[in-house]
Design an enzyme around this catalytic site. Structure first.
Site, PDB file in Angstrom:
ATOM      1  N   ARG A  60      -7.274  -2.700   9.828  1.00 44.24           N
ATOM      2  CA  ARG A  60      -6.306  -3.547  10.552  1.00 44.24           C
ATOM      3  C   ARG A  60      -6.935  -4.188  11.807  1.00 44.24           C
ATOM      4  O   ARG A  60      -6.524  -5.261  12.225  1.00 44.24           O
ATOM      5  CB  ARG A  60      -5.048  -2.755  10.892  1.00 44.24           C
ATOM      6  CG  ARG A  60      -4.327  -2.278   9.639  1.00 44.24           C
ATOM      7  CD  ARG A  60      -2.856  -2.024   9.807  1.00 44.24           C
ATOM      8  NE  ARG A  60      -2.365  -1.191   8.709  1.00 44.24           N
ATOM      9  CZ  ARG A  60      -2.014  -1.649   7.498  1.00 44.24           C
ATOM     10  NH1 ARG A  60      -2.060  -2.936   7.229  1.00 44.24           N
ATOM     11  NH2 ARG A  60      -1.589  -0.817   6.569  1.00 44.24           N
TER      12      ARG A  60
ATOM     13  N   ASP B 161       2.137  -0.362  12.101  1.00 43.79           N
ATOM     14  CA  ASP B 161       0.945  -0.943  11.465  1.00 43.79           C
ATOM     15  C   ASP B 161       0.716  -2.398  11.873  1.00 43.79           C
ATOM     16  O   ASP B 161      -0.367  -2.946  11.641  1.00 43.79           O
ATOM     17  CB  ASP B 161       1.066  -0.847   9.940  1.00 43.79           C
ATOM     18  CG  ASP B 161       0.944   0.593   9.460  1.00 43.79           C
ATOM     19  OD1 ASP B 161       0.404   1.438  10.203  1.00 43.79           O
ATOM     20  OD2 ASP B 161       1.398   0.885   8.340  1.00 43.79           O
TER      21      ASP B 161
ATOM     22  N   LYS C 102       0.840  -1.214   0.000  1.00 40.12           N
ATOM     23  CA  LYS C 102       0.000   0.000   0.000  1.00 40.12           C
ATOM     24  C   LYS C 102       0.869   1.257   0.000  1.00 40.12           C
ATOM     25  O   LYS C 102       0.654   2.170  -0.798  1.00 40.12           O
ATOM     26  CB  LYS C 102      -0.908  -0.061   1.244  1.00 40.12           C
ATOM     27  CG  LYS C 102      -1.750   1.161   1.512  1.00 40.12           C
ATOM     28  CD  LYS C 102      -2.854   0.842   2.500  1.00 40.12           C
ATOM     29  CE  LYS C 102      -2.490   1.123   3.943  1.00 40.12           C
ATOM     30  NZ  LYS C 102      -2.331   2.537   4.294  1.00 40.12           N
TER      31      LYS C 102
ATOM     32  N   LYS D  18      -4.723   6.804  14.420  1.00 45.20           N
ATOM     33  CA  LYS D  18      -4.749   6.086  13.132  1.00 45.20           C
ATOM     34  C   LYS D  18      -6.192   6.074  12.611  1.00 45.20           C
ATOM     35  O   LYS D  18      -7.000   6.896  13.017  1.00 45.20           O
ATOM     36  CB  LYS D  18      -4.183   4.680  13.316  1.00 45.20           C
ATOM     37  CG  LYS D  18      -2.683   4.677  13.625  1.00 45.20           C
ATOM     38  CD  LYS D  18      -1.875   5.074  12.421  1.00 45.20           C
ATOM     39  CE  LYS D  18      -0.395   5.125  12.705  1.00 45.20           C
ATOM     40  NZ  LYS D  18       0.346   5.774  11.617  1.00 45.20           N
TER      41      LYS D  18
HETATM   42  C1  S3P Z   1       2.645   5.190   6.084  1.00 41.63           C
HETATM   43  C2  S3P Z   1       3.205   5.645   7.247  1.00 41.63           C
HETATM   44  C3  S3P Z   1       2.659   5.362   8.575  1.00 41.63           C
HETATM   45  C4  S3P Z   1       1.719   4.160   8.518  1.00 41.63           C
HETATM   46  C5  S3P Z   1       0.736   4.251   7.395  1.00 41.63           C
HETATM   47  C6  S3P Z   1       1.459   4.323   6.066  1.00 41.63           C
HETATM   48  C7  S3P Z   1       3.276   5.563   4.806  1.00 41.63           C
HETATM   49  O1  S3P Z   1       1.924   6.479   9.020  1.00 41.63           O
HETATM   50  O2  S3P Z   1       1.043   4.019   9.747  1.00 41.63           O
HETATM   51  O3  S3P Z   1      -0.112   3.118   7.393  1.00 41.63           O
HETATM   52  O4  S3P Z   1       2.898   4.999   3.757  1.00 41.63           O
HETATM   53  O5  S3P Z   1       4.156   6.419   4.820  1.00 41.63           O
HETATM   54  P1  S3P Z   1       2.641   7.737   9.752  1.00 41.63           P
HETATM   55  O6  S3P Z   1       3.460   8.448   8.766  1.00 41.63           O
HETATM   56  O7  S3P Z   1       1.489   8.563  10.253  1.00 41.63           O
HETATM   57  O8  S3P Z   1       3.433   7.128  10.852  1.00 41.63           O
END
Ligand code: S3P
Length: 433
Positions: free
Chosen positions: A392, A319, A28, A346
């Site tokens: 999740r 995550d 993703k 989140k």
């Molecule tokens: C992500 C960074 C994380 C993660 C999210 C995806 C990314 O978030 O929790 O699912 O793709 O850079 P944060 O940047 O808020 O930590």
């Protein structure tokens, strides 16, 4: 997102084993970045194994609104970019449930001429956006928020480079500044307090940008153009995490994951699986556009061991924490999680929901502001799970349900499709009943 009404409920029955092999669907995080950078680049990029999740498709739709052309040709997504200059969208940029789309894309449009309105669903609308507003306004953009969150209006402008220290561990904030810095006047540098996933750094280089790491700071020169390329997205470690944890729950489990992304900033989970007693064999590794991908085999160990997760480990596993917590009662000594306050902002308050759902399955758990303590040696019983429409949470408790006594109802199970639409199909194929 409201958890009051559920479009779909799934019943997950206990299993007595977990075996099989799987090609892991596209990551993703990487899909978002490839969609955005392909949309900014000159020419047509071809992306194979693009995530099937709803979130990265929100990014693709936003890039189309900004003037990119997106075509699905068999298993390939073709994105013809805007050659560095976005058009003014005719309607709001709808990010759906995707915080990554809203935060990272804000960095790209901040340097463009025009006014860009970002909206999202009920969950995204209450998530904090101040974290990107600070640095992007320092660079010269203007951002209107509604009490710190979306709807968010970005007034693009010519940007000036900054030297930025990330106040919170966030790859999304780092990426917003990198994407703005790519188009700013001067040289932008970023120092991260805790190193976060580095997909943006690899993706920028793949599209032809120069990016350096000097004395621990990321340094990017402004005014660089990107060129289209052909890419393959590695399999998503955070999706694989559910099945890796399932494999820990049964003697004789055997899971082979192919095409799995193994970027070191995402692969900490493999160390955790090993620390919890799992046995991992790496059967193949290769590198594509800076991203490692390969094949691993996972077997269950003799004992499912407890673990403590805090400090930088928490940020690297952010995550994966819901599923680690969901299987924690089955460990010998339990699981302690700390320094995880970010979980509260989140897609849902993941600390509150994990605690609530563990209790719904009969587990003992102590909630802390920044984590939780889950004792080991517990037996769970089937219960009614509230996903809070958080993908999740829906998937984590479907894994806990595999070893519970009795059936578990997952309310709001359809949320899984935000990142992993194939989840329940694969779960039924791999779980032995
Ligand atoms: C992500 C960074 C994380 C993660 C999210 C995806 C990314 O978030 O929790 O699912 O793709 O850079 P944060 O940047 O808020 O930590």
């Amino acid at each position: 997102m409201s958890s009051g009404s559920f479009a779909s409920t799934r019943v997950v029955r206990p299993a007595h084993g977990f075996r099989g092999s799987l090609i892991v669907p596209g990551d993703k995080s990487i899909s978002h970045r490839y969609a955005m950078l392909a949309g900014l680049a000159v020419g047509t990029s071809r992306i194979t194994n693009f995530s099937t999740g709803a979130d990265p498709h929100s990014s693709l739709a936003c890039m189309e609104s900004l003037g990119a052309t997106v075509k699905t040709v068999g298993p390939v997504i073709e994105v013809t970019g805007t050659a560095g200059s976005f058009s003014q969208p005719k309607s709001d940029l709808d990010c759906g449930n995707s915080g990554s789309t809203m935060r990272m894309l804000a960095g790209l449009v901040a340097a463009q001429q025009g006014t860009f309105t970002f909206v999202g669903d009920a969950s995204l609308t209450v998530r904090p956006m101040q974290r990107i507003r600070g640095p992007l306004e320092q660079m010269g953009a203007r951002i209107d928020l509604t009490e710190g969150h979306a709807p968010m209006i970005v007034h693009g402008s010519e940007l000036t480079a900054i030297d930025f220290e990330t106040p919170i561990a966030s790859a999304q904030v780092k990426t917003a500044v990198l994407f703005a810095g790519l188009q700013a006047k001067g040289t932008t540098s970023i120092a991260e307090a805790v190193r976060t996933r580095d997909h943006s750094e690899h993706a920028l280089r793949a599209f032809g940008a120069t990016l350096e790491r000097n004395d621990g700071r990321l340094v990017i020169e402004g005014g660089q153009k990107l060129n289209a390329i052909d890419l393959t997205v590695p399999g998503d470690m955070s999706s694989a995490a559910f099945f890796l944890c399932a494999a820990l729950l049964f003697e004789d489990s055997n899971l082979v994951l192919d095409g799995l992304g193994m970027n070191p900033t995402r692969a900490t989970l493999l160390d955790v699986i090993t620390a919890m007693g799992g046995v991992i064999k790496v059967l193949d590794v290769q590198e594509k556009h800076g991203e490692m991908m390969g094949t691993i085999q996972v077997n269950c160990g003799r004992t499912l061991k407890g673990i403590e997760i805090s400090g930088s480990l928490t940020a690297q596993l952010i995550d994966e924490l819901p599923v680690i917590a969901a299987i924690a009662p089955y460990t010998d000594t339990g699981v302690k999680i700390r320094d995880a306050k970010e979980l509260r902002v989140k897609e849902s308050d993941r600390i509150a929901l994990v605690v609530k759902n563990l209790r719904a399955m009969g587990a003992e758990v102590t909630e802390h502001e920044d984590g939780m303590d889950i004792p080991g040696g517990q037996t769970l019983c089937g219960g009614v799970i509230d996903s809070g429409l958080d993908h999740r949470i829906a998937m984590a408790f479907s894994i806990a349900a595999l070893r519970a006594e009795g059936e578990t109802e997952i309310h709001g199970a359809e949320a899984a499709s935000i990142s992993f639409p194939e989840f329940f199909t694969y779960l039924d194929e791999l779980a032995i009943r």
